[in-house]
Design a protein around this motif. Structure first.
Motif, PDB file in Angstrom:
ATOM      1  N   ILE A  97      -1.269   9.212  -4.614  1.00 47.91           N
ATOM      2  CA  ILE A  97      -2.577   9.286  -3.954  1.00 47.91           C
ATOM      3  C   ILE A  97      -2.440  10.039  -2.638  1.00 47.91           C
ATOM      4  O   ILE A  97      -1.514   9.808  -1.871  1.00 47.91           O
ATOM      5  CB  ILE A  97      -3.140   7.872  -3.731  1.00 47.91           C
ATOM      6  CG1 ILE A  97      -3.444   7.224  -5.091  1.00 47.91           C
ATOM      7  CG2 ILE A  97      -4.390   7.890  -2.857  1.00 47.91           C
ATOM      8  CD1 ILE A  97      -3.843   5.771  -5.013  1.00 47.91           C
TER       9      ILE A  97
ATOM     10  N   LEU B 274       0.840  -1.208   0.000  1.00 50.06           N
ATOM     11  CA  LEU B 274       0.000   0.000   0.000  1.00 50.06           C
ATOM     12  C   LEU B 274       0.873   1.256   0.000  1.00 50.06           C
ATOM     13  O   LEU B 274       0.549   2.249  -0.663  1.00 50.06           O
ATOM     14  CB  LEU B 274      -0.900  -0.003   1.237  1.00 50.06           C
ATOM     15  CG  LEU B 274      -2.175  -0.847   1.174  1.00 50.06           C
ATOM     16  CD1 LEU B 274      -2.941  -0.732   2.485  1.00 50.06           C
ATOM     17  CD2 LEU B 274      -3.055  -0.431   0.003  1.00 50.06           C
TER      18      LEU B 274
ATOM     19  N   VAL C 218       0.570   4.171  -2.810  1.00 52.91           N
ATOM     20  CA  VAL C 218       0.324   5.588  -2.496  1.00 52.91           C
ATOM     21  C   VAL C 218       1.461   6.452  -3.018  1.00 52.91           C
ATOM     22  O   VAL C 218       1.247   7.513  -3.616  1.00 52.91           O
ATOM     23  CB  VAL C 218       0.167   5.764  -0.962  1.00 52.91           C
ATOM     24  CG1 VAL C 218       0.093   7.244  -0.601  1.00 52.91           C
ATOM     25  CG2 VAL C 218      -1.090   5.034  -0.484  1.00 52.91           C
TER      26      VAL C 218
ATOM     27  N   VAL D 196      -3.529   3.590   6.618  1.00 52.57           N
ATOM     28  CA  VAL D 196      -3.429   4.533   5.505  1.00 52.57           C
ATOM     29  C   VAL D 196      -3.115   5.937   6.030  1.00 52.57           C
ATOM     30  O   VAL D 196      -2.334   6.685   5.417  1.00 52.57           O
ATOM     31  CB  VAL D 196      -4.730   4.529   4.689  1.00 52.57           C
ATOM     32  CG1 VAL D 196      -4.697   5.607   3.611  1.00 52.57           C
ATOM     33  CG2 VAL D 196      -4.960   3.158   4.060  1.00 52.57           C
TER      34      VAL D 196
ATOM     35  N   ASP E 256      -9.623   8.097  -2.319  1.00 50.66           N
ATOM     36  CA  ASP E 256      -9.071   7.740  -3.634  1.00 50.66           C
ATOM     37  C   ASP E 256      -8.409   6.372  -3.594  1.00 50.66           C
ATOM     38  O   ASP E 256      -8.524   5.579  -4.537  1.00 50.66           O
ATOM     39  CB  ASP E 256      -8.050   8.794  -4.072  1.00 50.66           C
ATOM     40  CG  ASP E 256      -8.724  10.093  -4.486  1.00 50.66           C
ATOM     41  OD1 ASP E 256      -9.955  10.075  -4.682  1.00 50.66           O
ATOM     42  OD2 ASP E 256      -8.025  11.120  -4.591  1.00 50.66           O
ATOM     43  N   LEU E 257      -7.720   6.086  -2.499  1.00 51.65           N
ATOM     44  CA  LEU E 257      -7.003   4.812  -2.421  1.00 51.65           C
ATOM     45  C   LEU E 257      -7.976   3.632  -2.407  1.00 51.65           C
ATOM     46  O   LEU E 257      -7.790   2.653  -3.140  1.00 51.65           O
ATOM     47  CB  LEU E 257      -6.131   4.781  -1.160  1.00 51.65           C
ATOM     48  CG  LEU E 257      -5.304   3.506  -0.964  1.00 51.65           C
ATOM     49  CD1 LEU E 257      -4.271   3.347  -2.085  1.00 51.65           C
ATOM     50  CD2 LEU E 257      -4.596   3.526   0.392  1.00 51.65           C
TER      51      LEU E 257
ATOM     52  N   HIS F 105      -8.061   0.994  -5.328  1.00 59.39           N
ATOM     53  CA  HIS F 105      -7.298  -0.232  -5.035  1.00 59.39           C
ATOM     54  C   HIS F 105      -7.907  -1.069  -3.920  1.00 59.39           C
ATOM     55  O   HIS F 105      -7.284  -2.029  -3.469  1.00 59.39           O
ATOM     56  CB  HIS F 105      -5.862   0.143  -4.648  1.00 59.39           C
ATOM     57  CG  HIS F 105      -5.147   0.900  -5.710  1.00 59.39           C
ATOM     58  ND1 HIS F 105      -4.569   0.291  -6.798  1.00 59.39           N
ATOM     59  CD2 HIS F 105      -4.940   2.243  -5.866  1.00 59.39           C
ATOM     60  CE1 HIS F 105      -4.010   1.211  -7.577  1.00 59.39           C
ATOM     61  NE2 HIS F 105      -4.219   2.399  -7.032  1.00 59.39           N
TER      62      HIS F 105
END
Length: 834
Positions: free
Chosen positions: A496, A487, A491, A519, A501-502, A506
């Motif tokens: 991102i 991840l 990003v 995140v 949006d992430l 995804h």
């Protein structure tokens, strides 16, 4: 109930006891141990000087069914009455197992009992060496074999100028040939260790003895030596080595006195004679490990001892196991140099490989038709060890040069290949365990014990798991099918900047309490604004939500940063005044700063306003980020300090403050080897040397304490900071969620060596990227609390009740004790049973 007495609680004795208890828990077992400590990992003794504690080396506790008598040596065996005598009592037996191990050999020369002369065998020996080394600067190790080089490593870690004296023409004569010994010598000399091979030791003398012999009539007119510790070691060629400490590590001898005194048959060169069932000349007495001689030969490695222990257990349980000989293969890292030998080192034919520029040497011994691998030697590169050792007795799996060049074709091991030599586990047993559900190294160890000994087979275990199609689920949670590291790269590479949006691009669903903070941490690490900006604020966990640690009564703690624990009287007065005015409990922490407890959430902004105005900033006690860099007083005040630890600690804390990471980060700097700042208990610790700084990584406290491992030595300050930069950024980028640096390092394929290759040798070609990432962090840092105080929207969240922002929480109450406010806990509501 059958009565078993075991003499000895070393590694082999302990393996026998635990194996027997697993197979036959109903028997009465008594263990007589000469040492006052329960069994520990003697193979890893030198780790004691590299951060490991006695607890780290411990082999664990025995179950309640074993009567372990520590500090009670067996002194006599009455074989007619079947009784073992100690100085305190006597213990009758139906079967006796002697596992007394070995003792260190000390050459019969004058002066070996002088103060400052030691052997290298037990933890007590190591503690005595460490205590004596604090007052000297030079050390000599007598013996250049496995044990001697382990001892040399220990002296080097203690900061001593070290010399190794070996009687044989080259180092490790029992494992290596002359060429391999020469390559190893080159590696060690590059580390600053002096080597004297082909040299015998004639005598050890002390200053006092020489002064006495220098008196009139004594014949010695040589002036007194410089103060190096007071010992002089004289070699057979007349050379004098002045030193402060001598360690004799010239081999071991079987500790067989109890067998000899009991009238058991003895081998010609020592050791209690046993047959292939490990039975002595007495049908009720067994001997195992280094004290036992099979066919007249004693084995000085732990793996044969384990095999003997298992044979005896099987026999006692009615089986017919026999000791079929020992795999004496050895793979070690000696002072950072990989060394391995396996099988027979010599054969009718051989093939050799020598790369003097890289310090790599390899030799394979072959049958006369060159079709069968008999054994070999590897120095400087032991990557092919696992494959080659498992191939002994079969064809050579590939060209030697290809093996060393990593150009190995897909070579498949036979099912009979022994993967774990410590516990004699074959490939067939491993693949069967995988077929039955074992899905990682830990579960393979639980099923077969493979990987739980020296650990050298772990890479092969992982390879077998992969070959069997076993892959571990690394997904963060059900909403993302990626690991944290994956991840992070998504990003970073996709640019991102929001969770929405992430997950839209995804992931699936709306996220959860697991993936949202992950995140949030990644976004913060990549400098995506303040953690309470916009959508990010909703991702934070409780502590980050209010930039403070929630306490058990609903209040919060306030922890301003005090870099390296250095604070002015004015700042101390400010903290005292704030605590007094807001009725806060104050406590000095182990991290060299002051915590203020008991602040209501609505009080936090006002408290921080006064702190910021006085020059304080957030200490990030609430976040997965750098907490502190602790330090001793260094050369500024301490007469033992060799470097300015305080200045370095302040510089490091200010450089890495605010760095968001998968877990909290702690550091410390010690100004000398006395280690007052406890740097080796930190994620990254620095200890001063005369030449610069030693960098340790991967330590932590908590539920599973770990001592940090030495990554690099004698660095100048600029290099030190550069490597810490890369270490931290590589960790931030690749660690899993909530994974401390210790666990991360343990899970890195290749461990410390791989880390060194990545951040020093730039094996992955990412060092420039890591450097740039840290530069961006340093340049963009801004105190989180200062930013909150300037933003009305952020300030608006600091209320107990959203619909009544002026109302404090009425459930928070305090009492007073020892002049400080303490929380009054609310009674828990009682539920009456219907």
């Amino acid at each position: 109930m059958k009565r078993i007495v075991v003499i000895g609680d070393g590694m082999v004795g302990r393996h026998f006891t635990t194996t027997l208890r697993e197979r036959e828990p109903g028997w009465s077992v008594t263990v007589l141990a000469e040492e006052n400590r329960p069994a520990y990992d003697r193979v890893r003794l030198s780790a004691y000087f590299d951060g490991a504690t006695a607890a780290d080396l411990s082999l664990g506790e025995l179950d309640d069914g074993v009567d372990l008598r520590l500090g009670e040596a067996a002194v006599r065996v009455d074989r007619e009455r079947h009784v073992v005598h100690s100085a305190l009592s006597e213990y009758p037996y139906d079967a006796l197992v002697i596992a007394t191990g070995s003792y260190p050999f000390v050459p019969p020369i004058p002066g070996t009992d002088s103060p400052g002369c030691f052997v290298y065998r037990t933890l007590d020996d190591l503690e005595a060496i460490r205590d004596h080394a604090a007052g000297v600067d030079r050390g000599v190790v007598v013996g250049g074999g496995l044990l001697g080089l382990e001892a040399a490593n220990a002296l080097r870690l203690l900061g001593l100028d070290t010399t190794v004296v070996e009687f044989a023409p080259h180092l490790m004569p029992a494992q290596l040939d002359e060429a391999g010994g020469a390559v190893l010598r080159g590696h060690l000399e590059q580390l600053g260790i002096r080597i004297a091979c082909g040299t015998a030791v004639a005598a050890v003398t002390t200053d006092a003895a020489e002064r006495q012999s220098a008196t009139p009539g004594g014949g010695n007119t040589e002036p007194p030596r410089a103060a190096s510790g007071g010992l002089r070691l004289t070699t057979s060629d007349g050379t004098h080595l002045d030193t402060g400490l001598v360690v004799f590590a010239a081999g071991v001898r079987p500790r067989d006195a109890i067998g000899r005194d009991s009238g058991l048959a003895m081998a010609e060169r020592g050791g209690i004679t046993v047959d292939d069932t490990c039975l002595t000349s007495d049908p009720d007495v067994y001997a195992i490990g280094e004290c036992a001689a099979v066919d007249g030969r004693c084995f000085g490695l732990v793996a044969p001892g384990y095999a003997m222990a298992e044979v005896v257990v099987d026999r006692l349980c009615g089986g017919d196991a026999r000791f079929a000989g020992a795999d004496t293969s050895t793979k070690l890292k000696l002072l950072g140099v990989d060394v391995a030998s396996f099988g027979a080192p010599d054969g009718p034919l051989s093939t050799n490989y020598l790369d003097p520029t890289e310090g790599v040497y390899a030799k394979l011994a072959l049958s006369d038709d060159a079709r069968t691998l008999l054994g070999g030697i590897l120095v400087g590169d032991t990557e092919p060890y696992g494959l080659l050792r498992a191939s002994v007795g079969g064809p050579v799996p590939a060209r030697l040069a290809d093996l060393l060049a990593r150009a190995v074709p897909d070579a498949e091991l036979p099912d009979s290949a022994q993967i774990c030599s410590c516990h004699a586990v074959t490939k067939s047993a491993i693949t069967s365990a995988i077929a039955e559900g074992a899905c990682d190294v830990a579960s393979l160890g639980a099923c077969t014990k493979a990987g739980s000994g020296c650990g050298s087979c772990v890479p092969l275990l992982k390879q077998l798991l992969a070959d069997s199609g076993v892959s571990q689920n690394k997904a963060v949670c059900e909403h993302f099918a990626y690991s944290r590291a994956e991840l992070f790269d998504i990003v970073r590479c996709a640019g991102i900047t929001t969770f929405s949006d992430l997950i839209a691009q995804h992931g699936t669903g709306r996220g959860c309490e697991v993936c949202k903070p992950v995140v949030a941490s990644i976004l913060a690490s990549l400098d995506n604004g303040h953690i309470l900006d916009g959508e990010q604020a909703a991702l934070q966990d409780t502590n980050d939500h209010f930039l403070a640690n929630l306490q058990r009564n609903g209040t919060y703690s306030v922890v301003p940063r005090v870099p390296a624990g250095e604070i002015t009287p004015e700042k101390l007065i400010t903290i005292g005044a704030i605590a007094r005015d807001y009725g806060l409990y104050t406590k000095i922490t182990g991290a060299q700063r002051i915590d203020m407890f008991g602040a209501r959430v609505e009080q936090l902004p006002a408290i921080w306003r006064r702190l910021v105005d006085a020059g304080f900033e957030s200490g990030h006690a609430y976040g997965k980020a750098l907490r502190t860099v602790k330090s001793c007083v260094g050369t500024t005040w301490c007469r033992y300090g060799v470097q300015d630890s305080v200045t370095l600690a302040i510089d490091l804390e200010l450089r890495y403050r605010g760095l968001r990471s998968p877990h909290k980060l702690k550091s410390a700097v010690s100004g000398c080897a006395r280690e007052c700042a406890e740097a080796r208990g930190k994620d990254f610790g620095i200890i001063a040397t005369e030449a610069g700084w030693n960098l340790y990584v991967g330590g932590n406290g908590g539920f599973t304490p770990r001592h940090a491992q030495l990554l690099l030595s004698d660095l100048d300050t600029e290099s030190l900071v550069r490597y810490i930069d890369r270490f931290l950024m590589f960790y931030v980028r690749t660690a899993d969620r909530l994974q401390r640096t210790a666990a991360w390092l343990e899970n890195l394929d290749g461990g410390l060596d791989y880390l060194r290759e990545v951040i020093v040798d730039d094996r992955l070609g990412i060092c420039a990227e890591l450097d740039a990432a840290m530069d961006r962090h340093v340049a963009s840092y801004r105190d989180e609390w200062s930013a909150v105080l300037e933003d009305p929207d952020k300030l608006s969240r600091f209320v107990s009740f959203v619909n009544a922002p002026e109302t404090p929480d009425p459930s928070i109450r305090f009492d007073t004790s020892r002049g400080q406010p303490l929380p009054v806990m609310l009674e828990r509501p009682r539920v009456r049973a219907s």
